[in-house]
Design an enzyme around this catalytic site. Structure first.
Site, mmCIF file in Angstrom:
data_model
loop_
_atom_site.group_PDB
_atom_site.id
_atom_site.type_symbol
_atom_site.label_atom_id
_atom_site.label_comp_id
_atom_site.label_asym_id
_atom_site.label_seq_id
_atom_site.Cartn_x
_atom_site.Cartn_y
_atom_site.Cartn_z
ATOM 1 N N GLY A 177 -40.040 -5.629 27.691
ATOM 2 C CA GLY A 177 -41.321 -5.321 27.073
ATOM 3 C C GLY A 177 -41.909 -6.517 26.379
ATOM 4 O O GLY A 177 -41.360 -7.621 26.426
ATOM 5 N N VAL A 202 -39.757 -8.928 24.548
ATOM 6 C CA VAL A 202 -38.505 -8.256 24.220
ATOM 7 C C VAL A 202 -37.622 -8.242 25.467
ATOM 8 O O VAL A 202 -38.092 -7.928 26.566
ATOM 9 C CB VAL A 202 -38.746 -6.815 23.715
ATOM 10 C CG1 VAL A 202 -37.426 -6.141 23.353
ATOM 11 C CG2 VAL A 202 -39.685 -6.824 22.514
ATOM 12 N N ASP A 224 -48.972 0.142 12.146
ATOM 13 C CA ASP A 224 -49.307 0.110 13.572
ATOM 14 C C ASP A 224 -48.566 1.199 14.349
ATOM 15 O O ASP A 224 -47.996 0.940 15.404
ATOM 16 C CB ASP A 224 -48.993 -1.273 14.161
ATOM 17 C CG ASP A 224 -49.731 -1.538 15.471
ATOM 18 O OD1 ASP A 224 -50.771 -0.891 15.716
ATOM 19 O OD2 ASP A 224 -49.262 -2.392 16.243
#
Length: 181
Positions: A17, A24, A133
């Site tokens: 990701g 990641v 977030d």
């Protein structure tokens, strides 16, 4: 980055990701013989002290938290020009991926997921950290169905100054509240 070993310990296996600041990877922790996730600051930001500070702040904020619904932080470091955070590897999918795959979730599942997210956020708030977030991309779902909140990249430590700060908007525009927008 694939097959690179950070600090003679974390061997990068595959990209799983990424976001605006970092990528990641799933990696192997050679010392503890386990899978971990390694978040690596993108090269274009390694010379920008503001981004490096934000990246370190994420690690510090998340490392202060210990809750079953928050991804655990194991280590933080720098190997050459690469800044990284080592965290719990979650084998599963994001809430966004689940919604795209299954469509609208049954009400009882949606309520259970919301409660687990709320418990994670309550723990963060008790430790004076506001995530800033929360969105389906930052909610991981384990194969067993447990919810894990991740990506404290723009989290803020709550102080009287941050509670009253004006003129600064943070978060993902698609998930702003109407009053922020």
């Amino acid at each position: 980055m694939i097959d690179r070993t950070l600090d003679n310990r974390y061997t990068i296996l595959e990209r799983v990701g990424g976001g605006g600041m970092a990528d990641v990877y799933r990696a192997h922790d050679r010392l503890l013989d386990r899978s971990v996730a390694v978040k690596v600051l993108r090269p274009q930001f390694t010379d920008d002290e503001e981004f490096v500070t934000r990246f370190r702040r994420e690690a510090q904020a998340a490392a202060r938290l210990s809750h079953p619904n928050i991804v655990n932080i194991y280590d933080v470091g720098r190997d050459g020009d690469s800044y990284y955070i080592v965290m719990e590897y979650i084998s599963g999918e994001t809430l966004k991926e689940r919604i795209l795959r299954e469509g609208p979730l049954p009400v009882e599942n949606a309520v259970r997921i919301a409660l687990e997210i709320a418990e994670a956020l309550e723990h963060a708030h008790q430790n004076n950290i506001v995530h800033c977030d929360i969105k389906p991309h930052n909610i991981l779902m384990t194969r067993a169905g447990r919810v894990k909140v991740t990506d404290f990249g723009i989290a803020r430590a709550v102080t009287s100054a941050t509670m009253t700060q004006t003129g600064t908007i943070i978060g993902s525009v698609h998930y702003f509240s109407p009053e922020q927008a």
